[in-house]
Design an enzyme around this catalytic site. Structure first.
Site, PDB file in Angstrom:
ATOM      1  N   TYR A   1      32.008  47.863  27.598  1.00  0.00           N
ATOM      2  CA  TYR A   1      31.892  47.604  26.156  1.00  0.00           C
ATOM      3  C   TYR A   1      32.278  48.847  25.347  1.00  0.00           C
ATOM      4  O   TYR A   1      33.004  48.752  24.358  1.00  0.00           O
ATOM      5  CB  TYR A   1      30.471  47.148  25.803  1.00  0.00           C
ATOM      6  CG  TYR A   1      30.062  45.869  26.505  1.00  0.00           C
ATOM      7  CD1 TYR A   1      30.963  44.819  26.655  1.00  0.00           C
ATOM      8  CD2 TYR A   1      28.789  45.715  27.031  1.00  0.00           C
ATOM      9  CE1 TYR A   1      30.600  43.654  27.318  1.00  0.00           C
ATOM     10  CE2 TYR A   1      28.421  44.551  27.690  1.00  0.00           C
ATOM     11  CZ  TYR A   1      29.323  43.530  27.834  1.00  0.00           C
ATOM     12  OH  TYR A   1      28.970  42.383  28.495  1.00  0.00           O
TER      13      TYR A   1
HETATM   14  C1  LIG Z   1      29.922  43.735  33.588  1.00  0.00           C
HETATM   15  C2  LIG Z   1      30.977  42.921  34.336  1.00  0.00           C
HETATM   16  C3  LIG Z   1      31.133  41.553  33.700  1.00  0.00           C
HETATM   17  C4  LIG Z   1      32.300  43.684  34.205  1.00  0.00           C
HETATM   18  O1  LIG Z   1      33.270  42.977  34.927  1.00  0.00           O
HETATM   19  P1  LIG Z   1      34.191  43.724  36.011  1.00  0.00           P
HETATM   20  O2  LIG Z   1      35.261  42.791  36.379  1.00  0.00           O
HETATM   21  O3  LIG Z   1      33.324  44.292  37.081  1.00  0.00           O
HETATM   22  O4  LIG Z   1      34.710  44.921  35.101  1.00  0.00           O
HETATM   23  P2  LIG Z   1      36.173  45.550  35.060  1.00  0.00           P
HETATM   24  O5  LIG Z   1      36.672  45.710  36.440  1.00  0.00           O
HETATM   25  O6  LIG Z   1      37.016  44.782  34.121  1.00  0.00           O
HETATM   26  O7  LIG Z   1      35.913  46.945  34.386  1.00  0.00           O
HETATM   27  C5  LIG Z   1      34.802  47.638  34.699  1.00  0.00           C
HETATM   28  C6  LIG Z   1      35.157  48.816  35.585  1.00  0.00           C
HETATM   29  O8  LIG Z   1      36.333  48.663  36.358  1.00  0.00           O
HETATM   30  C7  LIG Z   1      37.342  49.620  35.939  1.00  0.00           C
HETATM   31  N1  LIG Z   1      38.637  48.922  35.944  1.00  0.00           N
HETATM   32  C8  LIG Z   1      39.196  48.233  34.945  1.00  0.00           C
HETATM   33  N2  LIG Z   1      40.398  47.738  35.314  1.00  0.00           N
HETATM   34  C9  LIG Z   1      40.582  48.084  36.618  1.00  0.00           C
HETATM   35  C10 LIG Z   1      41.619  47.841  37.569  1.00  0.00           C
HETATM   36  N3  LIG Z   1      42.745  47.163  37.277  1.00  0.00           N
HETATM   37  N4  LIG Z   1      41.450  48.319  38.827  1.00  0.00           N
HETATM   38  C11 LIG Z   1      40.350  49.013  39.147  1.00  0.00           C
HETATM   39  N5  LIG Z   1      39.335  49.285  38.274  1.00  0.00           N
HETATM   40  C12 LIG Z   1      39.460  48.819  37.015  1.00  0.00           C
HETATM   41  C13 LIG Z   1      36.902  50.020  34.575  1.00  0.00           C
HETATM   42  O9  LIG Z   1      37.372  51.281  34.178  1.00  0.00           O
HETATM   43  C14 LIG Z   1      35.428  50.036  34.787  1.00  0.00           C
HETATM   44  O10 LIG Z   1      35.112  51.134  35.606  1.00  0.00           O
HETATM   45  P3  LIG Z   1      33.690  51.804  35.632  1.00  0.00           P
HETATM   46  O11 LIG Z   1      32.767  50.809  36.270  1.00  0.00           O
HETATM   47  O12 LIG Z   1      33.900  53.009  36.474  1.00  0.00           O
HETATM   48  O13 LIG Z   1      33.331  52.116  34.215  1.00  0.00           O
HETATM   49  C15 LIG Z   1      30.637  42.783  35.836  1.00  0.00           C
HETATM   50  O14 LIG Z   1      30.619  44.053  36.440  1.00  0.00           O
HETATM   51  C16 LIG Z   1      29.325  42.072  36.075  1.00  0.00           C
HETATM   52  O15 LIG Z   1      29.287  40.862  36.197  1.00  0.00           O
HETATM   53  N6  LIG Z   1      28.222  42.856  36.166  1.00  0.00           N
HETATM   54  C17 LIG Z   1      26.912  42.308  36.438  1.00  0.00           C
HETATM   55  C18 LIG Z   1      26.441  41.388  35.351  1.00  0.00           C
HETATM   56  C19 LIG Z   1      26.397  42.042  33.995  1.00  0.00           C
HETATM   57  O16 LIG Z   1      25.942  43.170  33.840  1.00  0.00           O
HETATM   58  N7  LIG Z   1      26.901  41.301  32.982  1.00  0.00           N
HETATM   59  C20 LIG Z   1      26.895  41.751  31.627  1.00  0.00           C
HETATM   60  C21 LIG Z   1      25.555  41.511  31.033  1.00  0.00           C
HETATM   61  S1  LIG Z   1      25.521  42.089  29.363  1.00  0.00           S
END
Ligand SMILES: CC(C)(COP(=O)(O)OP(=O)(O)OC[C@H]1O[C@@H](n2cnc3c(N)ncnc32)[C@H](O)[C@@H]1OP(=O)(O)O)[C@@H](O)C(=O)NCCC(=O)NCCS
Length: 188
Positions: free
Chosen positions: A156
């Site tokens: 976020y």
């Molecule tokens: C929060 C959530 C929805 C994010 O989705 P995600 O697919 O894991 O997130 P993204 O991959 O898009 O981006 C997050 C991380 O990946 C990294 N990233 C983004 N694009 C990327 C790519 N192409 N390759 C590798 N890493 C990447 C980002 O920099 C970020 O890194 P960080 O964790 O070191 O900060 C997911 O992790 C989740 O479901 N978490 C648990 C539930 C939750 O917390 N939901 C939100 C409640 S408010």
């Protein structure tokens, strides 16, 4: 990891779902929800009841991440935030009057965003979020998230969300939450 060093973006395709499409797959979605949030499995059935209600609210918008085989691996949804809704009324009271008037007048509440744990960290959550943000007809997007250093919080921040309230306690949940907001379109 710098973006140039990251592996190729996950192959999941992002689809726009109507409330009806989301309701038809709500059990799958809640399966992801409980695994992503590490909640007991039975809470998914309870949450499905409210998720179905959300799907009929004004301004409902949903994105689904699917594999080539059609397996759901992530989803995000929200709706127009309105007075009389539980979250809206609590957030309104948590903000200064002018802030509330400014942020809540024309906003999309991102209610849920979850990616299956084995598919996290490869960009799916970001694609779901940015697709929703670019597709809704509102001037702001609001959400609340546990007020700790999570991948969600980092995502976020990185997409332009600013603090509206920190360490806010919603009734019935002992964890402090951050209430965040972003003007739409998102920066960049
Ligand atoms: C929060 C959530 C929805 C994010 O989705 P995600 O697919 O894991 O997130 P993204 O991959 O898009 O981006 C997050 C991380 O990946 C990294 N990233 C983004 N694009 C990327 C790519 N192409 N390759 C590798 N890493 C990447 C980002 O920099 C970020 O890194 P960080 O964790 O070191 O900060 C997911 O992790 C989740 O479901 N978490 C648990 C539930 C939750 O917390 N939901 C939100 C409640 S408010």
């Amino acid at each position: 990891m710098r973006s140039a060093e990251r592996p190729q973006m996950a192959g999941a395709r992002i689809e726009t779902w109507t409330g009806r499409q989301f309701s038809a797959r709500v059990e799958d979605a809640m399966g992801i929800y409980v695994r992503a949030m590490k909640y007991p499995a039975h809470t998914g059935a309870q949450r499905a009841v409210s998720a179905r209600k959300h799907a009929s609210l004004d301004g409902f918008a949903c994105r689904a991440a699917l594999t080539d085989e059609g397996t759901l691996v992530g989803f995000g949804y929200g709706y127009t935030t309105r007075p009389g809704q539980w979250w809206h009324d609590l957030v309104r009271r948590a903000l200064l009057r002018e802030e509330a008037a400014d942020w809540l007048a024309d906003a999309f509440e991102l209610s849920e965003l979850h990616v299956r744990p084995d598919q996290q960290g490869i960009g799916i959550g970001r694609r779901l979020l940015t697709s929703l943000a670019s597709g809704v007809p509102h001037s702001a997007m609001l959400l609340s998230t546990p007020d700790t250093d999570t991948r969600a919080f980092r995502l976020y921040r990185d997409t332009g969300f600013v603090d509206l309230a920190r360490n806010y306690l919603f009734p019935g949940d002992a964890r402090p939450f951050a209430v965040l907001g972003a003007r739409l379109p998102l920066p960049g």
